[in-house]
Design an enzyme around this catalytic site. Structure first.
Site, mmCIF file in Angstrom:
data_model
loop_
_atom_site.group_PDB
_atom_site.id
_atom_site.type_symbol
_atom_site.label_atom_id
_atom_site.label_comp_id
_atom_site.label_asym_id
_atom_site.label_seq_id
_atom_site.Cartn_x
_atom_site.Cartn_y
_atom_site.Cartn_z
ATOM 1 N N GLY A 38 0.833 -1.196 0.000
ATOM 2 C CA GLY A 38 0.000 0.000 0.000
ATOM 3 C C GLY A 38 0.867 1.245 0.000
ATOM 4 O O GLY A 38 1.944 1.268 0.589
ATOM 5 N N GLN B 105 -4.548 -7.161 -5.521
ATOM 6 C CA GLN B 105 -4.625 -7.675 -4.136
ATOM 7 C C GLN B 105 -5.831 -7.065 -3.443
ATOM 8 O O GLN B 105 -6.018 -5.858 -3.423
ATOM 9 C CB GLN B 105 -3.342 -7.297 -3.379
ATOM 10 C CG GLN B 105 -3.350 -7.711 -1.904
ATOM 11 C CD GLN B 105 -3.895 -6.621 -0.981
ATOM 12 O OE1 GLN B 105 -3.647 -5.440 -1.210
ATOM 13 N NE2 GLN B 105 -4.636 -7.015 0.051
ATOM 14 N N HIS C 272 3.278 -11.310 6.224
ATOM 15 C CA HIS C 272 3.041 -9.890 5.911
ATOM 16 C C HIS C 272 4.309 -9.085 6.249
ATOM 17 O O HIS C 272 4.219 -7.961 6.746
ATOM 18 C CB HIS C 272 1.843 -9.380 6.728
ATOM 19 C CG HIS C 272 1.020 -8.328 6.032
ATOM 20 N ND1 HIS C 272 -0.155 -8.601 5.389
ATOM 21 C CD2 HIS C 272 1.193 -6.987 5.892
ATOM 22 C CE1 HIS C 272 -0.670 -7.478 4.888
ATOM 23 N NE2 HIS C 272 0.139 -6.487 5.182
ATOM 24 N N ARG D 174 15.975 -10.906 1.472
ATOM 25 C CA ARG D 174 16.879 -9.756 1.338
ATOM 26 C C ARG D 174 17.978 -9.982 0.306
ATOM 27 O O ARG D 174 18.813 -9.106 0.099
ATOM 28 C CB ARG D 174 17.544 -9.451 2.701
ATOM 29 C CG ARG D 174 16.561 -9.117 3.814
ATOM 30 C CD ARG D 174 15.910 -7.752 3.599
ATOM 31 N NE ARG D 174 14.881 -7.470 4.594
ATOM 32 C CZ ARG D 174 13.575 -7.655 4.404
ATOM 33 N NH1 ARG D 174 13.115 -8.134 3.244
ATOM 34 N NH2 ARG D 174 12.694 -7.363 5.341
HETATM 35 C C1 LIG Z 1 4.976 -0.577 3.249
HETATM 36 C C2 LIG Z 1 4.272 -1.901 3.101
HETATM 37 C C3 LIG Z 1 2.926 -1.909 2.736
HETATM 38 C C4 LIG Z 1 2.280 -3.134 2.593
HETATM 39 N N1 LIG Z 1 0.971 -3.133 2.161
HETATM 40 C C5 LIG Z 1 0.379 -4.316 1.886
HETATM 41 C C6 LIG Z 1 -0.915 -4.328 1.303
HETATM 42 O O1 LIG Z 1 -1.519 -3.294 1.060
HETATM 43 N N2 LIG Z 1 -1.464 -5.550 1.040
HETATM 44 C C7 LIG Z 1 -0.808 -6.733 1.294
HETATM 45 O O2 LIG Z 1 -1.345 -7.801 1.027
HETATM 46 N N3 LIG Z 1 0.416 -6.716 1.842
HETATM 47 C C8 LIG Z 1 1.031 -5.556 2.109
HETATM 48 N N4 LIG Z 1 2.293 -5.555 2.615
HETATM 49 C C9 LIG Z 1 2.998 -6.835 2.839
HETATM 50 C C10 LIG Z 1 3.740 -7.286 1.579
HETATM 51 O O3 LIG Z 1 2.866 -7.679 0.567
HETATM 52 C C11 LIG Z 1 4.656 -8.473 1.892
HETATM 53 O O4 LIG Z 1 3.913 -9.476 2.524
HETATM 54 C C12 LIG Z 1 5.860 -8.096 2.761
HETATM 55 O O5 LIG Z 1 6.318 -6.805 2.477
HETATM 56 C C13 LIG Z 1 6.985 -9.084 2.520
HETATM 57 O O6 LIG Z 1 7.998 -8.895 3.453
HETATM 58 P P1 LIG Z 1 9.334 -8.065 3.133
HETATM 59 O O7 LIG Z 1 8.940 -6.626 3.074
HETATM 60 O O8 LIG Z 1 10.177 -8.394 4.306
HETATM 61 O O9 LIG Z 1 9.890 -8.559 1.822
HETATM 62 C C14 LIG Z 1 2.962 -4.349 2.813
HETATM 63 C C15 LIG Z 1 4.309 -4.308 3.193
HETATM 64 C C16 LIG Z 1 4.959 -3.109 3.330
HETATM 65 C C17 LIG Z 1 6.424 -3.107 3.709
#
Ligand SMILES: Cc1cc2nc3c(=O)[nH]c(=O)nc-3n(C[C@H](O)[C@H](O)[C@H](O)COP(=O)(O)O)c2cc1C
Length: 363
Positions: free
Chosen positions: A83, A131, A270, A305
């Site tokens: 998001g 999503q 998440h 990472r």
């Molecule tokens: C800033 C941010 C916003 C996120 N917003 C959403 C979202 O709107 N919908 C969703 O399904 N996951 C969201 N996520 C989770 C990501 O889809 C994902 O699961 C996660 O970032 C993976 O972990 P990583 O950042 O360590 O690679 C968000 C993650 C971050 C960092």
């Protein structure tokens, strides 16, 4: 010449982003639930996993391509839905869409994206998955799913690990809200980061762009707790394309999802933003793979990472992986150039790790 502005690792991208971004925005992207022990637990699990070197095999020709839902992605990693990506920098959504188009990898478009879903589907040349968050009584969520179907999305990701938004102290400390209000504290923060503030001011404050059309509303704080298995079954009846359920950490849940007609499950915590005490998602992969069998598509995100992390995850039974915050850090660090630099770092790390472990292909 080595410059401190170069990105040689995901850590470099994070370090540079931390300098550029207002503290509130950096903490929104970087933060995790509670005391962030969940994020560390998963990192420890990934770090503990080794890759077995193999020798004297001709690995001179290697391919990083990986099929996903019948398409050949040029990398085994795509872009996780996030998001408010444009908080990382103006045009971040478009940079990610162009990257997806160039490498034919899936771009997750969040319910809370800062560009309308239809535009991103076009800009990614069709390499986008929508999503969906269930919210409130679900009425607006189903409308959003119908809109995505009409727009031509072939894949829908239903995120199920946010029945309530997790408590992320770093976000709370800044009183982070969308759209954000600029009080005295934010004013100082933004004034200390003029490059970000001026360019964001110039391009207009990021907004939740999927809700600009009449009849579409979303309240980030509204409870999403009413979604249940009947909701999933209703969505399955509505959605004609591929349906991925994201945020699965339990093997029984995974088995029930497959029996409910979903096309793939996404093992994810998440990015440790939801339940601090959740198990490390990396450690759940094998159990979930053993439970659902070899033929079910399993995707993975959280805590990746490096290219070596991606290879470890594929070795543990994932078919495809997704990267999250590190891509936003690369954009915050140095815009589209930074994003491509990190992408190339990850690709090289993976390719070299494949050579060292005797692999030429990921198929
Ligand atoms: C800033 C941010 C916003 C996120 N917003 C959403 C979202 O709107 N919908 C969703 O399904 N996951 C969201 N996520 C989770 C990501 O889809 C994902 O699961 C996660 O970032 C993976 O972990 P990583 O950042 O360590 O690679 C968000 C993650 C971050 C960092």
């Amino acid at each position: 010449m080595i410059s401190s502005r170069d990105i040689h690792s995901a850590d470099d991208a994070r370090r540079l982003a931390k300098r550029r971004l207002p503290w509130m925005i950096f903490d929104y992207i970087d933060g995790a639930a509670g005391n962030e022990t969940g994020a560390r637990r998963n990192r420890t699990a990934l770090d503990a996993q080794t890759l077995e070197p193999r020798i004297l095999q001709d690995v001179s020709s290697r391919s990083l391509a990986k099929p996903v839902f019948g398409h050949v992605a040029e990398r085994p990693f795509g872009i996780a839905p996030m998001g408010m990506c444009n908080l990382a920098g103006p045009g971040a959504d478009q940079m990610l869409a162009r990257l997806a188009a160039r490498y034919k990898v899936p771009l997750g478009i969040s319910t809370m994206s800062t560009t309308p879903m239809e535009d991103l589907l076009t800009q990614s040349e069709g390499n986008a998955w929508f999503q969906l968050y269930f919210s409130g009584d679900g009425e607006s969520s189903f409308k959003l799913a119908e809109r995505a179907q009409t727009a031509g999305f072939e894949t829908l990701i239903l995120t199920v690990d946010v029945p309530e938004v997790g408590r992320r102290p770093r976000e709370l400390a800044h009183n982070f809200k969308m759209p954000f209000r600029i009080g005295p504290r934010q004013f100082i923060d933004f004034a200390c980061h003029p490059r970000w503030s001026l360019s964001s001011l110039f391009h207009g404050k990021p907004r939740l762009a999927n809700f600009d059309l009449a009849g579409f509303t979303f309240d980030r704080k509204e409870s999403r707790a009413r979604a249940d298995w009947a909701t999933l079954s209703k969505l399955r009846d509505l959605w004609r394309g591929k349906l991925v359920v994201k945020g699965v950490l339990n093997a029984q849940d995974a088995a029930r999802l497959m029996a409910s007609g979903v096309d793939a499950i996404q093992v994810s915590s998440h990015g440790a933003r939801q339940l601090e005490s959740a198990p490390a998602p990396f450690e759940r992969l094998q159990d979930i793979r053993n439970t659902v069998g070899p033929n079910v598509p399993i995707f993975y995100d959280s805590g990746l990472r490096s290219g070596e992390d991606v290879l470890k995850t594929l070795n543990q039974g994932a078919d495809f992986t997704f990267l999250g915050r590190i891509l936003l850090f690369a954009i915050a660090a140095r815009g589209e150039e930074g994003l491509h630099e990190l992408w190339s770092v990850l690709s090289q790390e993976l390719s070299i790790a494949m050579a060292q472990t005797g692999r030429t292909s990921l198929v």
